[in-house]
Write a protein that holds these residues in place. Structure first.
Motif, short mmCIF file in Angstrom:
data_model
loop_
_atom_site.label_atom_id
_atom_site.label_comp_id
_atom_site.label_asym_id
_atom_site.label_seq_id
_atom_site.Cartn_x
_atom_site.Cartn_y
_atom_site.Cartn_z
N UNK D 81 52.88 -17.36 -19.61
CA UNK D 81 52.15 -18.00 -18.46
C UNK D 81 51.04 -17.11 -18.19
N UNK D 82 49.87 -17.65 -17.71
CA UNK D 82 48.67 -17.04 -17.33
C UNK D 82 48.79 -15.74 -16.59
N UNK D 83 49.54 -15.86 -15.58
CA UNK D 83 49.59 -14.38 -14.58
C UNK D 83 50.22 -13.48 -15.51
N UNK D 84 51.18 -13.81 -16.06
CA UNK D 84 51.98 -12.55 -16.78
C UNK D 84 51.17 -12.30 -18.01
N UNK D 85 50.38 -13.15 -18.68
CA UNK D 85 49.49 -12.74 -19.68
C UNK D 85 48.49 -11.71 -19.24
N UNK D 86 47.95 -11.86 -18.20
CA UNK D 86 46.92 -11.00 -17.72
C UNK D 86 47.49 -9.68 -17.43
N UNK D 87 48.52 -9.78 -16.76
CA UNK D 87 49.28 -8.08 -16.64
C UNK D 87 49.60 -7.50 -17.72
N UNK D 88 50.12 -8.32 -18.77
CA UNK D 88 50.44 -7.68 -20.10
C UNK D 88 49.04 -6.84 -20.48
N UNK D 89 47.96 -7.69 -20.57
CA UNK D 89 46.94 -7.19 -21.15
C UNK D 89 46.46 -6.03 -20.61
N UNK D 90 46.43 -6.08 -19.36
CA UNK D 90 45.84 -4.82 -18.42
C UNK D 90 46.98 -3.54 -18.55
#
Lengths: 233, 233, 233, 233
Positions: D81-90
């Motif tokens: 999911x988008x929110x998880x993806x952003x948190x992972x990348x950070x």
């Protein structure tokens, strides 16, 4: 039409397929492992992985011994019958001998290739010590990974091959890291004792001693594994 | 939306996905394996592991042959149909050829990169002998690890890749250790026969011979494995 | 007749077998890992693989700790009982000490072999930092691969050994990459502190600190794994 | 008491544990992989194995991405999911940056350690080509080994790590073989762009392009794997 490595339903045909597998597996293992030109860590990596893949290739047919020390240990602990053990050992030595003969055909300047002996300033006695201890470690990996119950199933052959790899990195410069009487006898028969029949004999005694020492470590009897079950029946 | 490597339910679409997988897998295997700059043990490690991971990547789609010798052997033993075998072989050679063309773009001083030929003082006949024996060993690993029943499931592709790694450590300095007609033909087509079309032809004959010799070892018929089942249906 | 590494049904006999397995496993791991002559990447490969195969060899008997830092971490998180932990640590240090004594017999010019200390221009403080971080990584691999639920079953011991291998490639030139108080104490006891008892003590503190830091990462309690279950009962 | 890497039953706590796992896994991977002193095949072996073991260590917590290119590809195909993806990348970039900062503390003469850039006479364009193709190969290994259905279960993380190892042996001398935007950004932020912000930007574009190219290969939707299922719920 079943292949050479497949027996028919009757047990005599299955034993013949198993002996053929021990012959072919040891032949290819010794052919590849004995031919690495550089006597350094590449020798260790090549031998460890060649043993690993040939155990995988023969495990479901013969149990993947490919080593008289393994056959002797499993004979002592009652996992291999005497007649089968003798047939395996003959096949293993024949395979390793054919490999050395093939080296004479396929390797330029092949004389002495695949021979074992002390190195790096080690005495024959020190090489003997390394052979005994590393062969015990190899047999221990065979029991824990493949024979014991529970074992490590699909990872069993990998642990045996990687044990040889690690032992050859450490003991290779001092003893050559044979850990296998067939690998010692094959080149010795083709290359006139590899310079020293006494050394060859010492290595054979070391492997037999290691097989004998290994029996009381894992013991005999009630932990007969699935793998061996599959092979015997 | 299914990806390129996924077919729809009908078998024609599934065959197309399998052929695409053979093309992509062989392309990436040859791209990586052929580009290692140092011609030493790194070449062996890189090629063995690149083959291993590409077999894992394509095994559930095409069976992960990535090698015309493997396709030929499984054709002989009845595990691959003729039409599928021909499509696979074309895809494999096309993938390896594209890899060599890509080497011309991406590698400085690329001329001759990825070519095979005798080395270390070995004659073409000795290189031929190594190619036949090592390819037989590779095909044996394919049958025992992936095709036969029982096989080694999740460890199957690893045993095939590590067989190439071990063979390349031993035979690499003498024959180059191709074990794969597509890997021989790709650079030969791009780099004008790699210096010797006779040598190239000899390597191809060696691989075909090895596939033929391998058939009677594991045999045809009743031991058709789960993996191939999954691929054909 | 059960072997040394097999206990009878009663738990006292099973604990004795487990302690014997920790002794033998640590002895063979330190014997092989400490003897590699070249202090370069071969040392890393040999130590990583020797640890891996000895964990496989002892996992089903003792849990395959072979490292007081692992025993300490699992003690803190409640996976190992205090009496068992103490017995394991004594066995581990005894095994590593016997390995160093054996090196004096079996390796020409053995003085100082297997000793750890800073290198490559690193200060003792930098070596301490590497020991803490790499030991935490090793303990993390133990929990995720072997203790946690779900874990990676048959691949667990491999991930632990390969963690040591990777850490030794990176940190080996700077800290020696012990990651194991037994491996530090064994040669220090045999070779008079390996030149610096302060250095030896620093490494021991680093390992204990890493075990303490690791506890809050994976935590205690409800995720007690199958492996440890099998060992305790 | 649950550890940092264990979430409570509610999904917000589980997401926090997953993000912590991505941070710690990428930190330790970059710490070890970036510190290997010799820029030769040891770098490839260390990075491949460090990635492998950290994927094993985090797979059951976060899915073991440890790479923004993997997170981006699984975002495109609908597996993250988008929110998880952003948190992972950070978390991934933060972990790699902390690793580079730690290198300044723990490595003598650390300046520029872990930086990527063209080598061996390759142009930036050629390095870009290698980054795109090798990252596609890595993402392909992720899908076939870990995401797809059927996949290779316990062997999945191994195939991903070994893909990096093989790619780094081949492309390492020409591009450095990053295959991971976090590994590029971390040292660039600490060491002032690693000499060329344009080069750094080129590598990031290459990884994003590879993630985009990979989506149509394995496709989206109905083959959502067990692993990801376990992570999301």
């Amino acid at each position: 039409m079943p292949g050479i490595l497949q027996g028919d339903a009757n047990s005599r045909s299955r034993l013949a397929a198993a002996v053929a597998a021990e012959f072919m597996g040891t032949f290819l293992f010794a052919l590849i492992g004995g031919a690495v030109p550089a006597k350094n860590h590449q020798t260790a990596v090549c031998n460890g992985l060649a043993l690993m893949v040939m155990i995988y290739a023969t495990a479901n047919i013969s149990g993947g011994h490919l080593n008289p020390a393994v056959t002797a240990a499993t004979l002592i602990t009652g996992h291999t019958a005497m007649s089968r053990a003798l047939a395996y050992m003959v096949a293993q030595v024949a395979g390793a001998t054919l490999a050395s003969a093939m080296h004479m055909l396929l390797v330029p300047k092949a004389a002495g290739i695949g021979c074992f002996g002390p190195g790096g300033g080690a005495t024959l006695g020190q090489a003997f010590g390394w052979e005994v201890l590393t062969t015990m470690m190899l047999v221990m990996a065979v029991y824990s990974g493949c024979v014991g119950q529970p074992n490590f199933g699909v990872a069993g052959p990998a642990t045996v091959g990687l044990t040889l790899l690690a032992c050859a990195l450490a003991a290779g410069p001092l003893s050559g890291a044979a850990l296998n009487p067939a690998r010692v006898l094959g080149p010795a028969l083709v290359f006139g004792g590899c310079g020293s029949w006494a050394g060859t004999f010492t290595y054979l005694v070391g492997a037999v001693a290691a097989a004998g020492f290994s029996a009381p470590i894992y013991g005999a009897g009630p932990h007969l594994g699935r793998w061996m079950d599959a092979v015997e029946h």
